[in-house]
Motif scaffolding. Structure first.
Motif, short mmCIF file in Angstrom:
data_model
loop_
_atom_site.label_atom_id
_atom_site.label_comp_id
_atom_site.label_asym_id
_atom_site.label_seq_id
_atom_site.Cartn_x
_atom_site.Cartn_y
_atom_site.Cartn_z
N LYS A 100 0.84 -1.20 0.00
CA LYS A 100 0.00 0.00 0.00
C LYS A 100 0.87 1.25 0.00
CE LYS A 100 -3.86 2.29 0.15
NZ LYS A 100 -4.76 2.30 -1.03
N ASP A 101 1.97 1.22 0.75
CA ASP A 101 2.91 2.35 0.73
C ASP A 101 3.44 2.58 -0.68
OD1 ASP A 101 2.70 2.72 3.48
OD2 ASP A 101 4.39 1.41 3.93
N LEU A 102 3.83 1.50 -1.35
CA LEU A 102 4.34 1.62 -2.71
C LEU A 102 3.28 2.21 -3.64
CD1 LEU A 102 6.80 -0.01 -1.75
CD2 LEU A 102 6.67 -1.32 -3.87
N GLU A 103 2.04 1.79 -3.45
CA GLU A 103 0.94 2.31 -4.27
C GLU A 103 0.81 3.82 -4.06
OE1 GLU A 103 -3.23 0.50 -4.83
OE2 GLU A 103 -3.53 2.03 -3.28
N SER B 163 4.16 5.71 -5.34
CA SER B 163 4.49 5.62 -6.78
C SER B 163 3.32 5.96 -7.69
CB SER B 163 4.98 4.21 -7.11
OG SER B 163 3.90 3.28 -7.06
N GLY B 164 2.10 5.88 -7.16
CA GLY B 164 0.93 6.11 -8.00
C GLY B 164 0.51 4.89 -8.80
N ILE B 165 1.21 3.76 -8.61
CA ILE B 165 0.86 2.50 -9.30
C ILE B 165 -0.01 1.65 -8.36
CG2 ILE B 165 1.73 0.41 -10.39
CD1 ILE B 165 2.44 2.91 -11.92
N LYS B 166 -1.15 1.21 -8.84
CA LYS B 166 -2.07 0.44 -8.00
C LYS B 166 -1.42 -0.84 -7.48
CE LYS B 166 -5.78 3.02 -8.43
NZ LYS B 166 -6.36 3.71 -7.26
N MET C 50 10.57 1.27 -7.82
CA MET C 50 9.17 1.46 -8.18
C MET C 50 8.90 2.89 -8.63
SD MET C 50 6.70 -0.66 -8.36
CE MET C 50 5.88 0.00 -9.79
N LEU C 51 9.52 3.86 -7.98
CA LEU C 51 9.38 5.26 -8.38
C LEU C 51 9.95 5.49 -9.78
CD1 LEU C 51 10.25 7.03 -5.01
CD2 LEU C 51 8.04 7.09 -6.17
N ASN C 52 11.10 4.88 -10.05
CA ASN C 52 11.71 5.01 -11.37
C ASN C 52 10.87 4.32 -12.45
OD1 ASN C 52 13.94 6.51 -10.54
ND2 ASN C 52 15.16 4.69 -10.09
N PHE D 267 0.68 10.97 2.23
CA PHE D 267 1.64 9.94 2.63
C PHE D 267 1.75 9.87 4.16
CE2 PHE D 267 4.20 11.21 -1.39
CZ PHE D 267 3.21 10.66 -2.19
N TRP D 268 1.78 11.05 4.77
CA TRP D 268 1.92 11.11 6.23
C TRP D 268 0.69 10.50 6.92
CZ3 TRP D 268 -0.64 13.52 10.30
CH2 TRP D 268 0.06 13.54 11.51
N GLN D 269 -0.50 10.82 6.39
CA GLN D 269 -1.74 10.31 6.99
C GLN D 269 -1.82 8.79 6.94
OE1 GLN D 269 -5.28 12.26 5.45
NE2 GLN D 269 -4.27 14.25 5.48
N VAL D 270 -1.37 8.20 5.85
CA VAL D 270 -1.46 6.73 5.73
C VAL D 270 -0.21 6.04 6.27
CG1 VAL D 270 -3.00 6.91 3.74
CG2 VAL D 270 -0.54 6.65 3.37
#
Length: 292
Positions: free
Chosen positions: A9-12, A15-18, A52-54, A140-143
């Protein structure tokens, strides 16, 4: 990084990728190989997040995931550098800022912030990129995808940049009017306040900038010593609607002859009742319209 690493979920979020898409890419292309805790919970490392960001940036810019997944670390980096050497999109800039933030890459973050300001000019840099960046940072901080130190770290750099740009303006005062800028007690997020004070200074107003966490009694003392024409403040931190409305009434009682301008997320959230001399500023275009 958090103790147990990053969840999918953090990666999602970052990165904006589901998450569903990330899992498919893992199975189909072996893109990432998550580790597992002692209790068999999957987690990802800093290196996984960077990759993942790249990957996200390349895919968004037209690269096929099947091709990206076969790239080694060096090839990924080369393609990212090639992209960033071209005319970067606002979304690309935000992704790169996030990447520097999670790595505490001081030089990279500072240089990129300077590049964005140089490319866009301060007004567009703040309104089109930095504000959106901080909206994402807030999510990001909230989650729990980032921890407070990361937010404070990047806020400090942006604060330095804004103050440097304000200092370049000098003092003009051609308008012969004074705007008081301050944040109420308990309010620490001053990025928007600094930016609007920059605009006011640029437009020739005399700016009295009190900054964060100003006790209400100090505002009364200011009234005794300085002729104030306008008041500007912001409400970002969580506040009860009743407390917000009470504070606005207090401001109206103190600044009876001045126009009071307010901005911030809490106004959108609560939509408070406004005293007659209080006006909400939605964005910097409205600010410039009010004060032109």
């Amino acid at each position: 990084m958090k103790e147990a690493g990053y969840s999918i979920k953090d990666l999602e979020v970052l990165s904006g990728i589901k998450a569903h898409t990330i899992r498919i890419w893992e199975k189909r292309y072996n893109l990432l190989i998550p580790k597992r805790t002692d209790t068999n919970i999957r987690y990802y490392s800093d290196a996984d997040l960077r990759k993942m960001l790249n990957v996200s940036m390349l895919v968004r810019n037209g690269f096929k995931i099947s091709k990206v997944a076969r790239m080694g670390e060096n090839q990924l980096s080369e393609n990212i550098l090639s992209l960033t050497a071209q005319k970067a999109s606002e979304s690309d800039y935000i992704d790169r800022l996030i990447l520097h933030m999670v790595n505490f890459d001081n030089k990279g973050f500072y240089n990129l912030a300077s590049e964005i300001i140089g490319d866009k000019g301060l007004e567009d840099a703040v309104s089109k990129i930095f504000f959106d960046f901080f909206v994402r940072v807030g999510i990001f901080w909230q989650v729990g995808s980032i921890f407070p130190a990361q937010e404070h770290y990047v806020s400090g750099i942006f604060r330095q940049k804004l103050i440097a740009e304000i200092d370049k303006l000098g003092i003009d005062n051609t308008r012969n009017s004074t705007i008081l800028f301050f944040l109420p007690e308990g309010e620490l997020h001053e990025m928007s306040l600094l930016f609007y004070s920059y605009l006011a200074r640029k437009m020739g107003y005399n700016v009295i900038y009190l900054g964060q966490f100003v006790p209400f009694q100090d505002l009364s003392k200011i009234q005794e010593h300085v002729k104030i024409d306008f008041v500007f403040t912001a409400f970002i931190n969580s506040v009860l609607k009743e407390d917000l409305e009470n504070y606005l009434e207090q401001l109206k009682g103190l600044f009876t002859d001045q126009k009071i301008f307010i901005t911030g997320w809490q106004l959108q959230l609560h939509q408070p009742g406004l005293p007659r001399n209080v006006k909400i500023v939605k964005d910097y275009h409205e600010f410039k319209k009010f004060f032109r």
